[in-house]
Design a protein around this motif. Structure first.
Motif, PDB file in Angstrom:
ATOM      1  N   TYR A  89      -2.941   9.200   1.251  1.00 40.33           N
ATOM      2  CA  TYR A  89      -2.191   8.293   0.385  1.00 40.33           C
ATOM      3  C   TYR A  89      -0.900   8.955  -0.090  1.00 40.33           C
ATOM      4  O   TYR A  89       0.177   8.354  -0.035  1.00 40.33           O
ATOM      5  CB  TYR A  89      -3.059   7.874  -0.805  1.00 40.33           C
ATOM      6  CG  TYR A  89      -2.329   7.023  -1.812  1.00 40.33           C
ATOM      7  CD1 TYR A  89      -2.101   5.674  -1.572  1.00 40.33           C
ATOM      8  CD2 TYR A  89      -1.859   7.576  -2.997  1.00 40.33           C
ATOM      9  CE1 TYR A  89      -1.420   4.892  -2.490  1.00 40.33           C
ATOM     10  CE2 TYR A  89      -1.185   6.803  -3.916  1.00 40.33           C
ATOM     11  CZ  TYR A  89      -0.967   5.462  -3.665  1.00 40.33           C
ATOM     12  OH  TYR A  89      -0.278   4.707  -4.571  1.00 40.33           O
ATOM     13  N   ILE A  90      -1.000  10.192  -0.535  1.00 35.09           N
ATOM     14  CA  ILE A  90       0.168  10.929  -1.022  1.00 35.09           C
ATOM     15  C   ILE A  90       1.192  11.092   0.097  1.00 35.09           C
ATOM     16  O   ILE A  90       2.395  10.929  -0.111  1.00 35.09           O
ATOM     17  CB  ILE A  90      -0.257  12.292  -1.606  1.00 35.09           C
ATOM     18  CG1 ILE A  90      -1.050  12.068  -2.888  1.00 35.09           C
ATOM     19  CG2 ILE A  90       0.951  13.191  -1.848  1.00 35.09           C
ATOM     20  CD1 ILE A  90      -1.828  13.280  -3.374  1.00 35.09           C
ATOM     21  N   ILE A  91       0.720  11.384   1.295  1.00 35.87           N
ATOM     22  CA  ILE A  91       1.617  11.548   2.444  1.00 35.87           C
ATOM     23  C   ILE A  91       2.324  10.229   2.756  1.00 35.87           C
ATOM     24  O   ILE A  91       3.540  10.200   2.975  1.00 35.87           O
ATOM     25  CB  ILE A  91       0.845  12.079   3.669  1.00 35.87           C
ATOM     26  CG1 ILE A  91       0.375  13.516   3.402  1.00 35.87           C
ATOM     27  CG2 ILE A  91       1.695  12.007   4.941  1.00 35.87           C
ATOM     28  CD1 ILE A  91      -0.696  14.011   4.369  1.00 35.87           C
ATOM     29  N   LEU A  92       1.578   9.129   2.764  1.00 37.07           N
ATOM     30  CA  LEU A  92       2.192   7.820   3.039  1.00 37.07           C
ATOM     31  C   LEU A  92       3.239   7.457   1.989  1.00 37.07           C
ATOM     32  O   LEU A  92       4.313   6.946   2.329  1.00 37.07           O
ATOM     33  CB  LEU A  92       1.120   6.739   3.116  1.00 37.07           C
ATOM     34  CG  LEU A  92       0.222   6.779   4.351  1.00 37.07           C
ATOM     35  CD1 LEU A  92      -0.901   5.746   4.223  1.00 37.07           C
ATOM     36  CD2 LEU A  92       1.029   6.536   5.610  1.00 37.07           C
ATOM     37  N   ALA A  94       4.953   9.580   0.209  1.00 41.46           N
ATOM     38  CA  ALA A  94       6.083  10.489   0.422  1.00 41.46           C
ATOM     39  C   ALA A  94       6.936  10.025   1.607  1.00 41.46           C
ATOM     40  O   ALA A  94       8.170  10.071   1.550  1.00 41.46           O
ATOM     41  CB  ALA A  94       5.585  11.912   0.654  1.00 41.46           C
ATOM     42  N   VAL A  95       6.294   9.569   2.672  1.00 41.41           N
ATOM     43  CA  VAL A  95       7.034   9.060   3.830  1.00 41.41           C
ATOM     44  C   VAL A  95       7.831   7.822   3.432  1.00 41.41           C
ATOM     45  O   VAL A  95       9.010   7.686   3.770  1.00 41.41           O
ATOM     46  CB  VAL A  95       6.088   8.761   5.015  1.00 41.41           C
ATOM     47  CG1 VAL A  95       6.787   7.964   6.104  1.00 41.41           C
ATOM     48  CG2 VAL A  95       5.534  10.062   5.586  1.00 41.41           C
ATOM     49  N   TYR A  96       7.194   6.920   2.683  1.00 42.89           N
ATOM     50  CA  TYR A  96       7.908   5.726   2.212  1.00 42.89           C
ATOM     51  C   TYR A  96       9.110   6.131   1.360  1.00 42.89           C
ATOM     52  O   TYR A  96      10.208   5.602   1.531  1.00 42.89           O
ATOM     53  CB  TYR A  96       6.960   4.818   1.418  1.00 42.89           C
ATOM     54  CG  TYR A  96       7.644   3.588   0.895  1.00 42.89           C
ATOM     55  CD1 TYR A  96       7.880   2.494   1.721  1.00 42.89           C
ATOM     56  CD2 TYR A  96       8.086   3.527  -0.430  1.00 42.89           C
ATOM     57  CE1 TYR A  96       8.536   1.364   1.242  1.00 42.89           C
ATOM     58  CE2 TYR A  96       8.738   2.404  -0.914  1.00 42.89           C
ATOM     59  CZ  TYR A  96       8.957   1.325  -0.078  1.00 42.89           C
ATOM     60  OH  TYR A  96       9.607   0.217  -0.545  1.00 42.89           O
ATOM     61  N   THR A 100      13.030   5.323   2.193  1.00 48.04           N
ATOM     62  CA  THR A 100      13.759   4.381   1.340  1.00 48.04           C
ATOM     63  C   THR A 100      14.679   5.049   0.325  1.00 48.04           C
ATOM     64  O   THR A 100      15.537   4.377  -0.239  1.00 48.04           O
ATOM     65  CB  THR A 100      12.772   3.477   0.571  1.00 48.04           C
ATOM     66  OG1 THR A 100      11.924   4.299  -0.235  1.00 48.04           O
ATOM     67  CG2 THR A 100      11.953   2.631   1.527  1.00 48.04           C
ATOM     68  N   SER A 101      14.501   6.344   0.097  1.00 47.57           N
ATOM     69  CA  SER A 101      15.305   7.013  -0.919  1.00 47.57           C
ATOM     70  C   SER A 101      16.000   8.243  -0.348  1.00 47.57           C
ATOM     71  O   SER A 101      17.154   8.176   0.032  1.00 47.57           O
ATOM     72  CB  SER A 101      14.407   7.393  -2.106  1.00 47.57           C
ATOM     73  OG  SER A 101      15.159   8.002  -3.115  1.00 47.57           O
ATOM     74  N   LYS A 102      15.293   9.356  -0.306  1.00 41.78           N
ATOM     75  CA  LYS A 102      15.830  10.614   0.216  1.00 41.78           C
ATOM     76  C   LYS A 102      14.849  11.193   1.212  1.00 41.78           C
ATOM     77  O   LYS A 102      13.669  11.347   0.887  1.00 41.78           O
ATOM     78  CB  LYS A 102      16.002  11.645  -0.906  1.00 41.78           C
ATOM     79  CG  LYS A 102      17.136  11.441  -1.829  1.00 41.78           C
ATOM     80  CD  LYS A 102      17.182  12.638  -2.781  1.00 41.78           C
ATOM     81  CE  LYS A 102      18.195  12.441  -3.867  1.00 41.78           C
ATOM     82  NZ  LYS A 102      18.161  13.560  -4.810  1.00 41.78           N
ATOM     83  N   PRO A 103      15.302  11.554   2.397  1.00 43.82           N
ATOM     84  CA  PRO A 103      14.390  12.149   3.388  1.00 43.82           C
ATOM     85  C   PRO A 103      13.682  13.412   2.892  1.00 43.82           C
ATOM     86  O   PRO A 103      12.548  13.682   3.287  1.00 43.82           O
ATOM     87  CB  PRO A 103      15.302  12.458   4.575  1.00 43.82           C
ATOM     88  CG  PRO A 103      16.433  11.485   4.436  1.00 43.82           C
ATOM     89  CD  PRO A 103      16.634  11.315   2.958  1.00 43.82           C
ATOM     90  N   SER A 104      14.308  14.151   1.999  1.00 43.63           N
ATOM     91  CA  SER A 104      13.702  15.396   1.509  1.00 43.63           C
ATOM     92  C   SER A 104      12.416  15.152   0.718  1.00 43.63           C
ATOM     93  O   SER A 104      11.606  16.066   0.546  1.00 43.63           O
ATOM     94  CB  SER A 104      14.705  16.166   0.647  1.00 43.63           C
ATOM     95  OG  SER A 104      15.053  15.424  -0.502  1.00 43.63           O
ATOM     96  N   ILE A 105      12.200  13.920   0.255  1.00 44.72           N
ATOM     97  CA  ILE A 105      10.984  13.589  -0.496  1.00 44.72           C
ATOM     98  C   ILE A 105       9.742  13.819   0.357  1.00 44.72           C
ATOM     99  O   ILE A 105       8.698  14.206  -0.155  1.00 44.72           O
ATOM    100  CB  ILE A 105      11.043  12.134  -1.017  1.00 44.72           C
ATOM    101  CG1 ILE A 105      12.082  12.031  -2.126  1.00 44.72           C
ATOM    102  CG2 ILE A 105       9.683  11.655  -1.507  1.00 44.72           C
ATOM    103  CD1 ILE A 105      12.328  10.626  -2.623  1.00 44.72           C
ATOM    104  N   ILE A 106       9.872  13.602   1.657  1.00 41.21           N
ATOM    105  CA  ILE A 106       8.708  13.757   2.544  1.00 41.21           C
ATOM    106  C   ILE A 106       8.099  15.147   2.384  1.00 41.21           C
ATOM    107  O   ILE A 106       6.886  15.280   2.222  1.00 41.21           O
ATOM    108  CB  ILE A 106       9.079  13.463   4.008  1.00 41.21           C
ATOM    109  CG1 ILE A 106       9.491  12.000   4.162  1.00 41.21           C
ATOM    110  CG2 ILE A 106       7.911  13.801   4.942  1.00 41.21           C
ATOM    111  CD1 ILE A 106      10.108  11.652   5.499  1.00 41.21           C
ATOM    112  N   LEU A 107       8.932  16.171   2.409  1.00 40.36           N
ATOM    113  CA  LEU A 107       8.403  17.524   2.266  1.00 40.36           C
ATOM    114  C   LEU A 107       8.225  17.943   0.814  1.00 40.36           C
ATOM    115  O   LEU A 107       7.283  18.657   0.487  1.00 40.36           O
ATOM    116  CB  LEU A 107       9.286  18.531   3.000  1.00 40.36           C
ATOM    117  CG  LEU A 107       9.208  18.439   4.527  1.00 40.36           C
ATOM    118  CD1 LEU A 107      10.107  19.471   5.169  1.00 40.36           C
ATOM    119  CD2 LEU A 107       7.775  18.610   5.014  1.00 40.36           C
TER     120      LEU A 107
END
Length: 122
Positions: A89-92, A94-96, A100-107
């Protein structure tokens, strides 16, 4: 029903992810208009003082706090299935956020959860 328990590394990472989400909750619900919150989210302190933005952040903070509590509970119970589901859930989310915001959020938000999910299969 047999419940598989977690290895130590997965347990430690899950606890760290929970602490990360508790910190995010603190920023969003308690220190809403602080310089730290401004820096972390890239929003000026003046904008953070806006009632609508403050309300939205506090609402999001409740979600982050509940995720942390559920993750800590799954660690306490040594319930690998629920820990994996929460990592997913946390990964999904973060991917969202990254899309939608900043790519750096994923990591930034999802990095530890990704590592934890991988470790949970070892």
């Amino acid at each position: 029903m047999f419940i598989e328990t977690m290895n130590i590394l997965t347990t430690v990472i899950a606890a760290l992810v929970a602490l990360e989400h508790l910190y995010i909750m603190y920023l969003e619900t308690i220190a809403t208009a602080s310089k730290s919150t401004s820096r972390v989210f890239g929003i000026s302190t003046d904008r953070l003082k806006d009632k609508n933005i403050s309300t939205l952040l506090k609402n999001q903070g409740v979600y982050n706090g509940l995720i942390a509590i559920l993750l800590l509970f799954s660690v306490y119970q040594q319930d690998l299935l629920w820990t994996r589901l929460l990592f997913g859930y946390i990964i999904l989310v973060a991917v969202y956020g990254g899309l939608t915001s900043k790519p750096s959020i994923i990591l930034k938000q999802g990095g530890l959860a990704i590592l934890g999910l991988i470790c949970s299969f070892i």
